[in-house]
Design an enzyme around this catalytic site. Structure first.
Site, short mmCIF file in Angstrom:
data_model
loop_
_atom_site.label_atom_id
_atom_site.label_comp_id
_atom_site.label_asym_id
_atom_site.label_seq_id
_atom_site.Cartn_x
_atom_site.Cartn_y
_atom_site.Cartn_z
CE LYS A 1 -1.94 4.44 4.64
NZ LYS A 1 -2.93 4.62 5.71
CE LYS B 1 -2.61 -0.92 3.71
NZ LYS B 1 -3.72 -0.75 4.69
N1 C2G Z 1 -9.89 7.03 9.08
C1 C2G Z 1 -10.81 8.04 9.36
N2 C2G Z 1 -10.40 9.32 9.50
C2 C2G Z 1 -9.08 9.62 9.39
C3 C2G Z 1 -8.13 8.61 9.14
C4 C2G Z 1 -8.56 7.30 8.98
O1 C2G Z 1 -12.03 7.77 9.48
N3 C2G Z 1 -8.70 10.93 9.55
C5 C2G Z 1 -10.40 5.68 8.89
C6 C2G Z 1 -10.12 5.17 7.48
O2 C2G Z 1 -11.14 5.62 6.59
C7 C2G Z 1 -10.19 3.66 7.68
C8 C2G Z 1 -9.64 3.49 9.11
O3 C2G Z 1 -9.73 4.77 9.76
O4 C2G Z 1 -11.55 3.23 7.67
C9 C2G Z 1 -8.18 3.04 9.09
O5 C2G Z 1 -7.44 4.01 8.33
P1 C2G Z 1 -5.91 3.66 7.94
O6 C2G Z 1 -5.22 3.11 9.15
O7 C2G Z 1 -5.36 4.84 7.23
O8 C2G Z 1 -6.10 2.42 6.95
P2 C2G Z 1 -5.92 2.45 5.35
O9 C2G Z 1 -4.52 2.71 5.00
O10 C2G Z 1 -7.00 3.30 4.83
O11 C2G Z 1 -6.15 0.90 4.99
O12 C2G Z 1 -8.19 -2.82 2.91
C10 C2G Z 1 -8.43 -1.55 3.49
C11 C2G Z 1 -7.12 -0.92 3.91
O13 C2G Z 1 -6.41 -1.78 4.77
C12 C2G Z 1 -7.40 0.41 4.61
#
Ligand code: C2G
Length: 131
Positions: A46, A44
């Site tokens: 990340k 990803k």
């Molecule tokens: N999130 C949120 N608000 C933010 C940051 C994140 O609501 N300011 C939510 C994201 O939308 C997600 C969850 O928190 O639903 C986790 O976010 P991340 O840890 O950034 O995960 P991500 O990289 O989006 O990975 O298969 C799906 C992926 O694994 C999602």
């Protein structure tokens, strides 16, 4: 019992991670969280501050979370949903429409994401504070 699943990296777990999990658990009975493995995060693009084991430990300690599994790939959601007999898949709306293909086996819900914080911004704030 209505079961719900969500997925994420959950690095530097912050208030909006907590709030999306809190909102998910407030709507249904049993919340499973798929935490991205270190290898999947690399796919990803990340770069995490914490390892999968550390992020799993943090997410597992959140009282809204009933179970944690490891997320290895984009494709595993369908099998997870079937195997765990999931009723609802939920994720932040930064992913809107991306997982609509799952709506033949469960309800798909995109919760409003809050853009004033993200793990990247937290890292930037820490960098700015240190230097
Ligand atoms: N999130 C949120 N608000 C933010 C940051 C994140 O609501 N300011 C939510 C994201 O939308 C997600 C969850 O928190 O639903 C986790 O976010 P991340 O840890 O950034 O995960 P991500 O990289 O989006 O990975 O298969 C799906 C992926 O694994 C999602």
């Amino acid at each position: 019992m209505k079961k719900i699943i969500t997925y994420g990296t959950f690095d530097l777990t912050h208030i909006w991670h907590i709030r999306i999990l809190k909102r998910a658990k407030s709507l249904w009975d049993y919340l499973i969280v798929g935490v991205s493995s270190d290898e999947f995060n690399a796919k990803k693009w990340k770069k995490c501050s914490f390892s999968y084991q550390e992020r799993k430990e943090i997410v597992s300690s959140i009282r809204y979370v009933d179970e944690v599994l490891e997320e290895h790939s984009w494709q595993q959601k369908r099998n997870d949903i079937i195997r765990h007999n999931i009723d609802v898949f939920v994720i932040g709306n930064d992913w809107k429409w991306k997982f609509d293909d799952l709506n033949d086996i469960c309800e798909v819900i995109y919760l409003p994401r809050t853009d004033d914080i993200s793990t990247t911004e937290i890292k930037d704030k820490i960098q700015a504070w240190i230097y």
